[in-house]
Design a protein around this motif. Structure first.
Motif, PDB file in Angstrom:
ATOM      1  N   ARG A 141      13.471 -38.461 -58.831  1.00 35.77           N
ATOM      2  CA  ARG A 141      12.714 -37.519 -58.349  1.00 35.77           C
ATOM      3  C   ARG A 141      11.919 -36.501 -58.932  1.00 35.77           C
ATOM      4  O   ARG A 141      10.972 -36.291 -58.605  1.00 35.77           O
ATOM      5  N   ILE A 142      12.619 -36.075 -60.062  1.00 33.34           N
ATOM      6  CA  ILE A 142      11.761 -35.180 -61.209  1.00 33.34           C
ATOM      7  C   ILE A 142      10.437 -35.996 -61.596  1.00 33.34           C
ATOM      8  O   ILE A 142       9.313 -35.361 -61.616  1.00 33.34           O
ATOM      9  N   ASN A 143      10.575 -37.256 -61.996  1.00 30.77           N
ATOM     10  CA  ASN A 143       9.470 -37.965 -62.308  1.00 30.77           C
ATOM     11  C   ASN A 143       8.309 -38.217 -61.129  1.00 30.77           C
ATOM     12  O   ASN A 143       7.321 -37.936 -61.543  1.00 30.77           O
ATOM     13  N   THR A 144       9.083 -38.282 -59.876  1.00 28.82           N
ATOM     14  CA  THR A 144       7.927 -38.237 -58.968  1.00 28.82           C
ATOM     15  C   THR A 144       7.173 -37.196 -58.607  1.00 28.82           C
ATOM     16  O   THR A 144       6.104 -36.886 -58.472  1.00 28.82           O
ATOM     17  N   ILE A 145       7.989 -35.903 -58.825  1.00 31.20           N
ATOM     18  CA  ILE A 145       7.268 -34.522 -58.660  1.00 31.20           C
ATOM     19  C   ILE A 145       6.449 -34.339 -59.608  1.00 31.20           C
ATOM     20  O   ILE A 145       5.197 -33.995 -59.449  1.00 31.20           O
ATOM     21  N   ASN A 146       6.681 -34.683 -60.855  1.00 32.40           N
ATOM     22  CA  ASN A 146       5.818 -34.640 -62.166  1.00 32.40           C
ATOM     23  C   ASN A 146       4.465 -35.584 -61.783  1.00 32.40           C
ATOM     24  O   ASN A 146       3.235 -34.945 -61.842  1.00 32.40           O
ATOM     25  N   MET A 147       4.599 -36.699 -61.346  1.00 31.51           N
ATOM     26  CA  MET A 147       3.382 -37.583 -61.071  1.00 31.51           C
ATOM     27  C   MET A 147       2.421 -36.708 -59.634  1.00 31.51           C
ATOM     28  O   MET A 147       1.534 -36.729 -59.681  1.00 31.51           O
ATOM     29  N   GLY A 148       3.461 -36.300 -58.853  1.00 32.63           N
ATOM     30  CA  GLY A 148       2.643 -35.579 -57.849  1.00 32.63           C
ATOM     31  C   GLY A 148       1.974 -34.372 -58.179  1.00 32.63           C
ATOM     32  O   GLY A 148       0.428 -34.216 -57.858  1.00 32.63           O
ATOM     33  N   ILE A 149       2.511 -33.626 -59.181  1.00 30.18           N
ATOM     34  CA  ILE A 149       1.619 -32.380 -59.791  1.00 30.18           C
ATOM     35  C   ILE A 149       0.490 -32.972 -60.505  1.00 30.18           C
ATOM     36  O   ILE A 149      -0.528 -32.439 -60.271  1.00 30.18           O
ATOM     37  N   VAL A 150       0.623 -33.913 -61.539  1.00 26.10           N
ATOM     38  CA  VAL A 150      -0.475 -34.434 -61.973  1.00 26.10           C
ATOM     39  C   VAL A 150      -1.574 -35.207 -61.094  1.00 26.10           C
ATOM     40  O   VAL A 150      -2.907 -34.812 -61.425  1.00 26.10           O
ATOM     41  N   THR A 151      -1.231 -35.693 -59.930  1.00 23.74           N
ATOM     42  CA  THR A 151      -2.286 -36.373 -59.059  1.00 23.74           C
ATOM     43  C   THR A 151      -3.009 -35.207 -58.611  1.00 23.74           C
ATOM     44  O   THR A 151      -4.265 -35.306 -58.449  1.00 23.74           O
ATOM     45  N   VAL A 152      -2.290 -33.947 -58.131  1.00 21.41           N
ATOM     46  CA  VAL A 152      -3.078 -32.991 -57.373  1.00 21.41           C
ATOM     47  C   VAL A 152      -4.052 -32.342 -58.644  1.00 21.41           C
ATOM     48  O   VAL A 152      -5.281 -32.317 -58.327  1.00 21.41           O
ATOM     49  N   ALA A 153      -3.622 -32.177 -59.809  1.00 19.83           N
ATOM     50  CA  ALA A 153      -4.438 -31.707 -61.013  1.00 19.83           C
ATOM     51  C   ALA A 153      -5.516 -32.684 -61.235  1.00 19.83           C
ATOM     52  O   ALA A 153      -6.795 -32.021 -61.428  1.00 19.83           O
TER      53      ALA A 153
END
Length: 165
Positions: free
Chosen positions: A41-53
């Motif tokens: 879940r943390i890894n997926t949230i990190n990927m989501g943040i990076v995708t938006v950035a």
């Protein structure tokens, strides 16, 4: 000529992307650690943040800087993924940063010695032999610098040997 003058504009973007490869390489084990320790879940949230950035940076940088802007986005977003992941690593495992830095520099020294050796051997020997010789040089130097121990080799060897029950 393999490379024409039309490729000159690609030099800077490629150089920027090459720098980002360091973070891409480091992000893989960090992501694997998070996933292996039930932190998907943390890894997926990190990927989501990076995708938006990534989307936002591309919208801002590509119109102004074209390919250079896109490559800067690659560098920034991979660095961001590294920073987000490395925040969680000490919460999962304990590690000594000094040992990691020392091992990194031992690897760098072995790589440098290997590169110098290959530079002088390349004109004299078949490329396939040079590659094999390069690997041998690297691991011998790394072993001599105590980048790994004899026990590490035995452990790796034993992990490949099928043990009888």
């Amino acid at each position: 000529d393999l490379f024409k003058s039309g490729f000159v504009e690609a030099i800077l973007p490629m150089q920027i992307i090459i720098v980002s490869l360091l973070f891409i390489f480091i992000n893989f084990p960090i992501g694997s650690l998070l996933n292996a320790c039930d932190r998907q879940r943390i890894n997926t949230i990190n990927m989501g943040i990076v995708t938006v950035a990534c989307i936002l940076l591309n919208i801002i940088l590509i119109p102004k800087f074209q390919a250079v802007g896109a490559s800067i986005t690659v560098l920034i977003t991979n660095f961001l993924m590294f920073m987000l992941g490395i925040y969680w690593v000490p919460k999962i495992i304990k590690y000594n940063v000094l040992i990691i830095i020392k091992t990194f520099f031992k690897s760098l020294i072995a790589c440098f010695i290997m590169a110098i050796s290959l530079f002088y051997l390349k004109p004299c020997i078949n490329i396939f032999i040079v590659v094999i010789f390069g690997g041998i040089i690297y691991f011998i130097i790394l072993f001599l610098l105590k980048g790994f121990r004899k026990e590490d080799i035995i452990s790796i060897y034993n992990s490949f040997i099928k043990k009888s029950v």
